[in-house]
Design an enzyme around this catalytic site. Structure first.
Site, PDB file in Angstrom:
ATOM      1  N   HIS A  71      51.808  13.981   3.835  1.00 56.15           N
ATOM      2  CA  HIS A  71      50.777  14.139   4.865  1.00 56.15           C
ATOM      3  C   HIS A  71      49.439  13.955   4.347  1.00 56.15           C
ATOM      4  O   HIS A  71      48.495  13.492   5.179  1.00 56.15           O
ATOM      5  CB  HIS A  71      50.802  15.468   5.494  1.00 56.15           C
ATOM      6  CG  HIS A  71      50.248  16.582   4.713  1.00 56.15           C
ATOM      7  ND1 HIS A  71      50.977  17.401   4.189  1.00 56.15           N
ATOM      8  CD2 HIS A  71      48.846  16.871   4.242  1.00 56.15           C
ATOM      9  CE1 HIS A  71      50.354  18.537   3.680  1.00 56.15           C
ATOM     10  NE2 HIS A  71      49.088  18.133   3.515  1.00 56.15           N
ATOM     11  N   ASP A 102      57.862  16.004   3.279  1.00 56.64           N
ATOM     12  CA  ASP A 102      56.601  15.913   3.226  1.00 56.64           C
ATOM     13  C   ASP A 102      56.205  15.385   1.632  1.00 56.64           C
ATOM     14  O   ASP A 102      55.582  16.314   0.987  1.00 56.64           O
ATOM     15  CB  ASP A 102      56.077  16.960   3.518  1.00 56.64           C
ATOM     16  CG  ASP A 102      54.291  16.959   3.528  1.00 56.64           C
ATOM     17  OD1 ASP A 102      54.013  15.888   3.693  1.00 56.64           O
ATOM     18  OD2 ASP A 102      53.745  18.249   3.659  1.00 56.64           O
ATOM     19  N   SER A 180      47.087  20.549  -0.809  1.00 54.75           N
ATOM     20  CA  SER A 180      48.278  19.821  -0.528  1.00 54.75           C
ATOM     21  C   SER A 180      48.726  18.961  -1.591  1.00 54.75           C
ATOM     22  O   SER A 180      47.667  18.043  -2.060  1.00 54.75           O
ATOM     23  CB  SER A 180      48.172  19.157   0.832  1.00 54.75           C
ATOM     24  OG  SER A 180      47.986  20.051   1.976  1.00 54.75           O
TER      25      SER A 180
END
Length: 258
Positions: A71, A102, A180
């Protein structure tokens, strides 16, 4: 006065423990990722949404590559990588991605970047609940490398995205936007990648464990991502007396209906 000195000494000991938990050379393997993203526009499928800038984190892995979250780089028209020491931003491209779990792998245009940046060792086993962990990355609120400390709270098998299921580790270390794709360490070994935090709760963050990362890297070794097997069935627990009665099961029966 003595109490204040004792508290100061304890604080210094804690700071030293945090600093020594992950060797300094491993910090050099953490990178900041800049993505210029143009997502599809569901209201205008013939065009794209306006470009927006997002940042994330990544970590050096074997093969002169950067591992991060999907993402962070999905629909990116431009990707650049920079380390904690700053300096020039190096252009990168996505060579493999797994939206379901992911994960994504990047290759850099200038591989001299890796001359002084070696991949950290990845733990071969899952951590234990209550193990201390350290999350490294570049979250919002500053430009330098950030470290947050916590413990492993849960390890579960859950749904990710697009009917993909896998192991997930819950920690109470703070994970914020920008974290992230950053590595999470237990001792001097990486145990996974930070990828999400619960928005309706406090101190609940999630990481993708090495077990899922290794499956992904093995899958893309041939240059193509096949993906994980997916189950499209639904389940219901047998705790409902009416359901057990309908299925002609007594109260001692436990389990799931698939």
């Amino acid at each position: 006065m003595l109490l204040a000195l004792a508290q100061a000494a304890n604080a210094a000991d804690d700071a030293n423990a945090v600093a020594s938990a992950v060797p300094a050379q491993l910090e050099n393997a953490v990178a900041k990722i800049f993505s210029t993203v143009r997502s599809p526009d569901p209201f205008k499928p013939w065009g794209k949404a306006a470009p927006r800038e997002i940042t994330g984190s990544g970590v050096v892995i074997e093969g002169n590559r950067i591992l991060t979250n999907w993402h962070v780089v999905a629909y990116a028209s431009q990707i650049q990588v920079q380390t904690s020491q700053g300096g020039d931003k190096i252009s990168a491209t996505v060579v493999a991605g797994a939206p379901g779990i992911d994960l994504a792998v990047l290759k850099l245009d200038d591989e001299s970047f890796f001359a002084t940046r070696k991949p950290p060792a990845r733990a071969s086993a899952l951590p234990e609940v209550k193990d201390a962990v350290f999350a490294y990355g570049y979250p919002t609120g500053g430009n330098t490398l950030s470290t947050t400390k916590g413990i492993v709270s849960r390890i579960e098998f859950v749904n990710y995205n697009y009917y993909t299921s896998g192991l997930r580790i819950q920690v109470d270390a703070a994970i914020n936007p920008g974290n992230s794709g950053g590595p999470v360490f237990a001792g001097d070994k990486m145990i996974g990648l930070a990828f999400a935090a619960a928005t309706n709760a406090q101190n609940i963050s999630y990481i993708i464990p090495n077990a899922e990362i290794e499956l992904f890297l093995q899958d893309i070794a041939d240059g193509h991502y096949d993906g994980k097997p997916a189950l499209f069935d639904s389940v219901q627990s047998l705790e409902n007396p009416a359901l057990r009665s309908y299925l002609k099961l007594d109260g001692s029966t436990h389990g799931m209906v698939v």
